[in-house]
Motif scaffolding. Structure first.
Motif, PDB file in Angstrom:
ATOM      1  N   GLU A 197      18.931  76.617  74.659  1.00  0.00           N
ATOM      2  CA  GLU A 197      19.753  76.956  76.090  1.00  0.00           C
ATOM      3  C   GLU A 197      20.516  75.711  76.315  1.00  0.00           C
ATOM      4  O   GLU A 197      21.474  75.816  76.810  1.00  0.00           O
ATOM      5  CB  GLU A 197      18.837  77.549  77.032  1.00  0.00           C
ATOM      6  CG  GLU A 197      18.458  78.911  76.803  1.00  0.00           C
ATOM      7  CD  GLU A 197      17.332  78.849  75.931  1.00  0.00           C
ATOM      8  OE1 GLU A 197      17.280  79.978  75.231  1.00  0.00           O
ATOM      9  OE2 GLU A 197      16.619  78.092  75.508  1.00  0.00           O
ATOM     10  N   LYS A 198      19.969  74.653  75.788  1.00  0.00           N
ATOM     11  CA  LYS A 198      20.652  73.264  76.350  1.00  0.00           C
ATOM     12  C   LYS A 198      21.437  72.763  75.118  1.00  0.00           C
ATOM     13  O   LYS A 198      22.497  72.184  75.267  1.00  0.00           O
ATOM     14  CB  LYS A 198      19.516  72.066  76.600  1.00  0.00           C
ATOM     15  CG  LYS A 198      18.918  72.492  77.891  1.00  0.00           C
ATOM     16  CD  LYS A 198      17.886  71.451  78.129  1.00  0.00           C
ATOM     17  CE  LYS A 198      17.224  71.756  79.512  1.00  0.00           C
ATOM     18  NZ  LYS A 198      16.179  70.697  80.087  1.00  0.00           N
ATOM     19  N   LYS A 199      21.006  72.721  73.742  1.00  0.00           N
ATOM     20  CA  LYS A 199      21.929  72.116  72.768  1.00  0.00           C
ATOM     21  C   LYS A 199      21.088  73.070  71.441  1.00  0.00           C
ATOM     22  O   LYS A 199      20.146  73.364  71.155  1.00  0.00           O
ATOM     23  CB  LYS A 199      21.504  70.786  72.535  1.00  0.00           C
ATOM     24  CG  LYS A 199      22.265  70.066  71.484  1.00  0.00           C
ATOM     25  CD  LYS A 199      22.101  68.442  71.535  1.00  0.00           C
ATOM     26  CE  LYS A 199      22.818  67.854  70.542  1.00  0.00           C
ATOM     27  NZ  LYS A 199      24.499  67.973  70.792  1.00  0.00           N
ATOM     28  N   LYS A 200      22.586  73.387  70.721  1.00  0.00           N
ATOM     29  CA  LYS A 200      22.520  74.335  69.706  1.00  0.00           C
ATOM     30  C   LYS A 200      22.346  73.853  68.376  1.00  0.00           C
ATOM     31  O   LYS A 200      22.020  74.397  67.437  1.00  0.00           O
ATOM     32  CB  LYS A 200      23.402  75.419  69.775  1.00  0.00           C
ATOM     33  CG  LYS A 200      23.195  76.248  70.980  1.00  0.00           C
ATOM     34  CD  LYS A 200      24.146  77.471  71.296  1.00  0.00           C
ATOM     35  CE  LYS A 200      24.212  78.325  72.322  1.00  0.00           C
ATOM     36  NZ  LYS A 200      23.991  77.444  73.522  1.00  0.00           N
ATOM     37  N   SER A 201      22.874  72.508  68.248  1.00  0.00           N
ATOM     38  CA  SER A 201      22.999  71.825  66.587  1.00  0.00           C
ATOM     39  C   SER A 201      23.014  70.527  67.005  1.00  0.00           C
ATOM     40  O   SER A 201      23.184  69.767  68.223  1.00  0.00           O
ATOM     41  CB  SER A 201      24.196  72.352  66.129  1.00  0.00           C
ATOM     42  OG  SER A 201      25.235  71.880  66.758  1.00  0.00           O
ATOM     43  N   TYR A 202      22.580  69.802  65.907  1.00  0.00           N
ATOM     44  CA  TYR A 202      22.564  68.136  65.887  1.00  0.00           C
ATOM     45  C   TYR A 202      23.178  67.611  64.598  1.00  0.00           C
ATOM     46  O   TYR A 202      22.834  68.521  63.522  1.00  0.00           O
ATOM     47  CB  TYR A 202      21.233  67.795  65.828  1.00  0.00           C
ATOM     48  CG  TYR A 202      20.503  68.023  67.422  1.00  0.00           C
ATOM     49  CD1 TYR A 202      20.500  67.220  68.462  1.00  0.00           C
ATOM     50  CD2 TYR A 202      19.642  69.227  67.583  1.00  0.00           C
ATOM     51  CE1 TYR A 202      20.030  67.570  69.523  1.00  0.00           C
ATOM     52  CE2 TYR A 202      19.121  69.450  68.697  1.00  0.00           C
ATOM     53  CZ  TYR A 202      19.197  68.539  69.844  1.00  0.00           C
ATOM     54  OH  TYR A 202      18.859  68.774  70.790  1.00  0.00           O
ATOM     55  N   THR A 203      23.813  66.615  64.415  1.00  0.00           N
ATOM     56  CA  THR A 203      24.541  66.205  63.133  1.00  0.00           C
ATOM     57  C   THR A 203      23.517  64.788  63.016  1.00  0.00           C
ATOM     58  O   THR A 203      23.449  63.948  63.830  1.00  0.00           O
ATOM     59  CB  THR A 203      25.908  65.760  63.287  1.00  0.00           C
ATOM     60  OG1 THR A 203      26.364  67.103  63.680  1.00  0.00           O
ATOM     61  CG2 THR A 203      26.366  65.139  62.135  1.00  0.00           C
TER      62      THR A 203
END
Length: 790
Positions: free
Chosen positions: A338-344
């Motif tokens: 709900e806060k962050k859907k992806s990371y790089t």
């Protein structure tokens, strides 16, 4: 004797044979013999001297490995004494004589009957002798000669240590030494080229070469790459006769392996990767793997993975698996869709062991990009705190609120949450919880002194999805209430010595309280105020949770009172304060001067006099023995048959029969002390009734006037003298009793029987320093307590 050799097969032997025949015995085995003759002429005798004959020998030669059908001719023995008439006989002895070497005893020709091997035996030592066939007398002295076995090239070179296994680093420079091989040849190295070996390479070109003389193998190409080819099989040949045609050869195999060097940098197969991770992944768990390829092996392929940048460097971490050389991606913080859907993430893989000789082939690292997709998952309720700590007073009523726990649905749906307690242990049954609000209440009455702490587990689940449950630990501390009065720490055995002085501390007491320090750490000690003042003991509060018991007077006596009781009141510092009363029992004991307790019980007189148990037993034993002697004496006396003189005039004052108990107070015949009471009324002395006297006793008649005026003391002395001087008195037992005590003394009694009941003001403590002889007086009059009480 002359030796002729016809073994001229090879050119060398031909030369030897030629020289032998030309120069004669002086140079090549010839023997010259000078013979003296003796002539007999009539009338005179001519004597000729025979000079000593000498043998000069050279070596014989015989070829090894002779394969002909006939025996091989070695040489010839010949003596100058031999005229060819067969009178001389040649004898050959020594190594191989008669078996390998045979001789014609008439001609002296020597032949070899067997094929010889120089590598087994190089020469033979023999002895030759010429004798007269008719007389068997020696014509020449025995002499020694040698037959050498001539070498031929019959042994091929051999590699004794092959096959060989060797390594060489890849990318080595051309001409790098790999290995030196050595071949051996069993032929004679001093004769011809039979043992002269040269080396050559049969297999392994153009990668390797070999030095023909030394056998050193070297690399023959630049930059041989292990990743292209790792193993090589090289065949080396060794040939004798210096490599000429007809020489023998042998070969060996050398297995060469190129060892790895770090000449290949790591490379990721792809420049972009994508990874899916659900938000329910646990912190610290591995969520993915990534690997960079390296053509090298071993430590040269070791690498380290690092997240160099990206928005997920604080959420993810990467480590290296040393076995598989993979990068393991782990979760550092919980994911929330709900806060962050992806990371790089940018991930770098770099070698850890670098070889600077190949730095021009670098850099020895590579970078790739990883995108992490967070997956949405229906999560269980989330508590606002990882754990809770609550407090409640002991003795609280059932239903008293303890505290509240709170949880919520982390998903976007935000479902309602229901609370309950897992009743897995007995402690969970002491509390209840409101399913809607999460308020925890008491279900039983608590006693902190029994259980000061409770640990329970509260669970929360979504109403829409009851299968998703989360748990949180809750600790409940039970607060103390001052509900326990203080008590003595233990049962005290208080002892007071009889010679104790006033104000002396005889015991220090402490107290305990089941409540905690806030309600029981400070204690106050006192005597019961409801009782009258205690004349014997007092109590002092030390203000440190202890109290001291002190004496109030000088001396105590076990005979007067051996036990005292002292009530003590103890109160704590709690709110409200509580108190309790305890009674101390104080025993009076006899003590040594240093205060050690000797005894606390009244004992018999003999014990106070210092007699031990052993002494008492000894005294009783002596009394028993004396009684036995008396009984024996009486028995012997009764057994005597002597006539007894019984006279009615025997008026002795005291005749006692031991077995007569008497007739009581009315019986006055057996014990007549009238004469003692009134000396003037004494009767005339009569004779003894048991023994007839032989001599008349002294006259004891006195005028009546003298009896009236005689003194009692004088009367007693007179009767004592008559008894002592009576010659008819046998050693019989006689009991005479006198009731006269004499005149009263003006000094008074010195008896100590009544001294214990009165107290003297005089100090007799110095008697204790006079030694053991005055110990009893010191105990009676001083302050020293006697060892035993009378």
């Amino acid at each position: 004797m002359r030796i002729t050799s016809t073994s001229c097969i090879c050119p060398v032997l031909v030369c030897l044979c030629f020289v032998q025949r030309c120069y004669g015995a002086a140079h090549h085995g010839s023997i010259k013999v000078t013979r003296n003759q003796t002539k007999h002429i009539e009338g005179e005798t001519e004597v000729h001297h025979r000079p000593k004959r000498g043998w000069v020998w050279n070596q014989f030669f015989v070829l090894e490995e002779h394969m002909g059908p006939d025996p091989q001719y070695v040489g010839k023995l010949h003596s100058n004494s031999d005229k060819g008439d067969g009178s001389v006989k040649y004898i050959l002895t020594g190594e191989g004589a008669g078996t390998i070497f045979i001789i014609d005893d008439t001609t002296g020709d020597i032949h070899s009957t067997k094929s010889l091997d120089r590598e087994q035996k190089t020469h033979y030592v023999l002895h030759a002798q010429a004798i007269d066939r008719r007389t068997n007398k020696p014509l020449e002295p025995e002499s020694e000669f040698i037959i050498k076995v001539q070498d031929i090239n019959d042994n091929a070179p051999k590699f004794t240590d092959g096959p060989y296994i060797v390594t060489v680093p890849e990318m080595s420079e051309m001409g790098t030494s790999v290995l030196q091989v050595t071949a051996t040849d069993a032929d004679d190295p001093t004769y011809g080229n039979s043992a002269r070996v040269v080396y050559s390479i049969l297999q392994g070109q153009p990668y390797f070469s070999v030095d023909p003389k030394t056998g050193v193998i070297r690399t023959a190409l630049h930059n041989m790459d292990r990743e292209a080819r790792e193993h090589y099989s090289v065949v080396i040949q060794a040939k004798d006769m210096a490599g000429q045609v007809g020489g023998l050869s042998g070969s060996t195999t050398v297995n060469i392996t190129l060892t790895d060097v770090n000449d290949n940098p790591p490379r990721f197969p792809q420049k972009h990767y994508q990874l899916y991770v659900p938000e329910s992944a646990q912190v610290g768990s591995a969520v993915g793997k990534i690997k960079a390829n390296d053509a090298d092996t071993g430590s040269n392929a070791d690498m380290k993975y690092t997240i160099i940048n990206g928005d997920g460097s604080g959420v993810f971490s990467i480590s290296t698996d040393k076995e598989t050389r993979e990068g393991i991606l782990s979760l550092k913080k919980p994911l929330n869709y709900e806060k962050k859907k992806s990371y790089t993430l940018n991930i770098e893989g770099a070698n850890t062991h670098l070889d600077f000789r190949f730095s021009h082939l670098g850099p020895f690292k590579d970078v790739t990009m990883l995108k992490v997709i967070v997956g949405d998952v229906d999560e269980p309720p989330l508590f606002t705190m990882p754990s809770y700590v609550m407090e409640v007073y002991e003795n609280a009523k059932i239903g008293t609120p303890v505290g509240t726990v709170t949880a919520h649905d982390p998903d976007a749906a935000n479902s309602l949450v229901r609370y309950f307690i897992d009743h897995n242990t007995e402690e969970d049954r002491y509390f209840t919880i409101d399913a809607s609000t999460g308020t925890i209440k008491t279900a039983k009455i608590f006693d902190r002194e029994e259980t000061p702490w409770y640990n329970i587990t509260v669970a929360a689940s979504e109403i829409d999805n009851p299968g998703l449950v989360s748990h949180v630990p809750v600790g409940v501390r039970i607060l103390d209430v001052n509900d326990n009065p203080p008590e003595l720490a233990r049962d005290y055995d208080v002892v007071v010595c009889e010679n104790t002085k006033p104000g002396q501390v005889i015991q220090t007491i402490t107290a305990t309280d089941k409540d905690n320090s806030a309600n029981g750490a400070r204690f106050h000690f006192s005597l019961d105020e409801g009782l009258s003042l205690n004349p014997n003991f007092t109590l002092r509060n030390n203000e440190d949770n202890t109290a001291s018991i002190l004496t109030r007077r000088r001396r105590y006596s076990r005979t007067t009172q051996d036990t005292y009781y002292l009530p003590v009141l103890i109160s704590d510092g709690g709110v409200p304060p509580l108190s309790s009363s305890s009674t101390l029992t104080i025993r009076v004991c006899a003590c040594e001067r240093d205060g050690r307790v000797r005894t606390c019980h009244a004992e018999a007189f003999l014990s106070s006099a210092g007699l031990s148990t052993g002494a008492l037993i000894a005294i009783l034993l002596c009394i028993v023995i004396l009684l036995a002697i008396v009984v024996l004496f009486i028995t012997l006396r009764r057994s005597k048959k002597e006539p007894l003189i019984i006279s009615e005039e025997d008026v002795r004052e005291n005749v006692v029969t031991y077995d007569d108990e008497g007739g009581g107070e009315e019986d006055t015949e057996a014990f007549d002390i009238t004469a003692l009471r009134n000396p003037s009324a004494a009767e005339e002395l009569k004779y003894r009734r048991d023994v007839r006297p032989e001599v008349k006793p002294l006259s004891r008649h006195h005028p009546s006037s003298s009896l009236d005026s005689i003194d009692v003391q004088e009367f007693l002395n007179q009767r004592l003298a008559e008894a002592d001087l009576d010659p008819s008195v046998p050693p019989y037992d006689s009991l005479q009793t006198y009731a006269y005590e004499g005149h009263r003394s003006e000094a008074g009694s010195i008896s100590s029987l009544d001294s214990a009941t009165t107290h003297s003001d005089q100090d007799y403590n110095y008697l204790g320093d006079w030694g053991p002889e005055f110990k009893k007086l010191a105990e009676l009059y001083g302050e020293i307590e006697p060892e035993r009480t009378t």
